[in-house]
Design a protein around this motif. Structure first.
Motif, PDB file in Angstrom:
ATOM      1  N   LEU A   1       0.844  -1.197   0.000  1.00 42.19           N
ATOM      2  CA  LEU A   1       0.000   0.000   0.000  1.00 42.19           C
ATOM      3  C   LEU A   1       0.876   1.241   0.000  1.00 42.19           C
ATOM      4  O   LEU A   1       1.879   1.307   0.709  1.00 42.19           O
ATOM      5  N   VAL A   2       0.464   2.233  -0.791  1.00 44.77           N
ATOM      6  CA  VAL A   2       1.080   3.559  -0.775  1.00 44.77           C
ATOM      7  C   VAL A   2       0.006   4.557  -0.373  1.00 44.77           C
ATOM      8  O   VAL A   2      -1.100   4.559  -0.933  1.00 44.77           O
ATOM      9  N   VAL A   3       0.327   5.393   0.593  1.00 45.59           N
ATOM     10  CA  VAL A   3      -0.619   6.394   1.091  1.00 45.59           C
ATOM     11  C   VAL A   3      -0.002   7.771   0.891  1.00 45.59           C
ATOM     12  O   VAL A   3       1.126   8.029   1.329  1.00 45.59           O
ATOM     13  N   ALA A   4      -0.709   8.653   0.212  1.00 42.72           N
ATOM     14  CA  ALA A   4      -0.231  10.013  -0.043  1.00 42.72           C
ATOM     15  C   ALA A   4      -1.338  10.999   0.308  1.00 42.72           C
ATOM     16  O   ALA A   4      -2.509  10.623   0.454  1.00 42.72           O
ATOM     17  N   GLN A   5      -0.968  12.258   0.404  1.00 46.42           N
ATOM     18  CA  GLN A   5      -1.971  13.287   0.650  1.00 46.42           C
ATOM     19  C   GLN A   5      -2.869  13.438  -0.568  1.00 46.42           C
ATOM     20  O   GLN A   5      -2.497  13.077  -1.686  1.00 46.42           O
ATOM     21  N   PRO A   6      -4.079  13.968  -0.390  1.00 49.22           N
ATOM     22  CA  PRO A   6      -4.990  14.146  -1.528  1.00 49.22           C
ATOM     23  C   PRO A   6      -4.413  15.095  -2.578  1.00 49.22           C
ATOM     24  O   PRO A   6      -3.550  15.924  -2.283  1.00 49.22           O
ATOM     25  N   ASP A   7      -4.898  14.959  -3.818  1.00 55.16           N
ATOM     26  CA  ASP A   7      -4.513  15.889  -4.874  1.00 55.16           C
ATOM     27  C   ASP A   7      -4.911  17.305  -4.464  1.00 55.16           C
ATOM     28  O   ASP A   7      -5.927  17.515  -3.799  1.00 55.16           O
ATOM     29  N   LYS A   8      -4.096  18.278  -4.887  1.00 53.14           N
ATOM     30  CA  LYS A   8      -4.359  19.671  -4.530  1.00 53.14           C
ATOM     31  C   LYS A   8      -4.384  20.537  -5.778  1.00 53.14           C
ATOM     32  O   LYS A   8      -3.734  20.231  -6.777  1.00 53.14           O
ATOM     33  N   LYS A   9      -5.121  21.636  -5.698  1.00 48.75           N
ATOM     34  CA  LYS A   9      -5.165  22.580  -6.813  1.00 48.75           C
ATOM     35  C   LYS A   9      -3.830  23.309  -6.904  1.00 48.75           C
ATOM     36  O   LYS A   9      -3.301  23.788  -5.908  1.00 48.75           O
ATOM     37  N   ALA A  10      -3.311  23.394  -8.114  1.00 53.02           N
ATOM     38  CA  ALA A  10      -2.012  24.049  -8.316  1.00 53.02           C
ATOM     39  C   ALA A  10      -1.959  24.641  -9.723  1.00 53.02           C
ATOM     40  O   ALA A  10      -2.728  24.258 -10.616  1.00 53.02           O
ATOM     41  N   GLY A  11      -1.017  25.580  -9.903  1.00 56.01           N
ATOM     42  CA  GLY A  11      -0.841  26.204 -11.209  1.00 56.01           C
ATOM     43  C   GLY A  11      -1.847  27.301 -11.467  1.00 56.01           C
ATOM     44  O   GLY A  11      -2.773  27.537 -10.686  1.00 56.01           O
ATOM     45  N   ARG A  12      -1.668  27.966 -12.596  1.00 51.81           N
ATOM     46  CA  ARG A  12      -2.552  29.083 -12.925  1.00 51.81           C
ATOM     47  C   ARG A  12      -3.985  28.640 -13.136  1.00 51.81           C
ATOM     48  O   ARG A  12      -4.929  29.353 -12.826  1.00 51.81           O
ATOM     49  N   GLY A  13      -4.151  27.435 -13.682  1.00 48.32           N
ATOM     50  CA  GLY A  13      -5.494  26.936 -13.907  1.00 48.32           C
ATOM     51  C   GLY A  13      -6.120  26.292 -12.698  1.00 48.32           C
ATOM     52  O   GLY A  13      -7.282  25.885 -12.735  1.00 48.32           O
ATOM     53  N   LEU A  14      -5.348  26.206 -11.587  1.00 43.38           N
ATOM     54  CA  LEU A  14      -5.821  25.586 -10.347  1.00 43.38           C
ATOM     55  C   LEU A  14      -6.404  24.191 -10.597  1.00 43.38           C
ATOM     56  O   LEU A  14      -7.432  23.808 -10.023  1.00 43.38           O
TER      57      LEU A  14
END
Length: 318
Positions: A27-40
């Motif tokens: 299992l790999v556990v990561a933080q949720p995807d986040k809005k990034a960049g100019r287009g968010l």
């Protein structure tokens, strides 16, 4: 061993690769995807992206505390041990208790020095000559658990936070493999930390990049290396209209000169010399607000900066 990895940024990628190649990474556990960049647009953390590419089971829970479904999943997978590497969330005790061998954390300092979120940066800012990796048994406290293995690394005069991140991320992967091999044979030491020798490394803020001209030139250079690439070194100056402006400093080095801290000593082809509390600093490459990077001499000539001008004095960022 059957393992789970909790990690999010680039720092954890060598550890992910090492566990994938040498163990049963369930299992790999990561933080949720986040809005990034100019287009968010939603952007996955590097560990999540790599796990998907490798076809590994990936979970990105928004919260851990009280998340019974996730705790049950970790239990059902029957992992022997879980590994954390810059995961970025506090783990509740209910999760820590699930794997038979608990959680091992890959921490980028020689604990108990530099507990906290930014050990690499603060080791550089404070002028340390040595750092390393600590494999720590995770407890509910902030990096307070027993140290189980350490690997040391010399800090060179040219290291920045970026280069040390790269070196320590690879060293961390080596160290966790060594620790897991010893753990398999019940031969991994358990050494309690000496709390009275602990120091802390909080997250950096933008103000941590502000050049403190009253400090020695060496201290200014150390801070510059520690805040590269973020938040970066910066200072204030007054333009031709006497308006305060922010100046990012991309290249600087200590030099042997003297004067009133923050006062420009000279403008020459090699850069702009500015006096520090002890010694001086040669600015080589800078970036005025809204402009591209340029040589310090071109900035000085273009913005009317001459010997005797003051940088940083009495001006704050709005």
């Amino acid at each position: 061993m059957r393992v789970a990895l909790f990690g999010s940024p680039d720092f954890a990628l060598p550890t992910l690769r090492a566990l994938y190649e040498h163990h049963d990474l369930a299992l790999v556990v990561a933080q949720p995807d986040k809005k990034a960049g100019r287009g968010l647009s939603l952007t996955p953390p590097p560990v999540a992206e790599r796990a998907r590419a490798l076809g590994l089971r990936l979970e990105q829970p928004g919260k851990l505390r009280g998340n019974e479904a996730f705790a049950q999943l970790l239990y059902d997978l029957g992992v022997n041990v879980a590994v954390t590497a810059a995961y970025g969330k506090i783990l509740p005790q209910t999760l820590l208790d699930i794997p038979r061998h608990g959680f091992l954390n890959v921490h980028a300092s020689l604990l108990p020095k530099y507990r906290g979120a930014a050990p690499i940066q603060w080791a550089l800012i404070n002028g340390e000559r040595e750092t390393g990796i600590s494999i720590m048994q995770t407890e509910a406290g902030l990096d307070t658990g027993p140290v189980r293995r350490q690997r040391r690394l010399e800090i060179t005069a040219h290291d920045t936070a970026a280069t040390l991140f790269d070196k320590l991320s690879r060293l961390g992967a080596d160290a966790i493999l060594e620790a897991l091999e010893l753990l398999e044979h019940d031969d991994l030491p358990l050494c309690p930390q000496q709390d009275d020798r602990a120091s802390y490394a909080p997250l950096l803020s933008k103000d941590d990049g502000r050049i403190r001209w009253h400090e020695s030139a060496q201290a200014i250079g150390n801070r510059h290396r520690g805040v590269t690439p973020w938040p970066g070194s910066w200072t204030m100056y007054q333009d031709k209209t006497d308006q305060p402006r922010t100046l990012k400093v991309h290249g600087l080095e200590p030099t042997p000169a003297a004067g009133e801290p923050g006062v420009v000593l000279s403008v020459a082809a090699e850069g702009v010399s500015v006096a520090a509390g002890e010694g001086a600093v040669l600015l080589r490459e800078v970036q005025p607000a809204g402009k591209a990077k340029m040589s310090a001499r071109d900035w000085a000539n273009g913005y009317g900066i001459r010997a005797g001008a003051s940088l940083g004095a009495g001006v704050s960022v709005g």
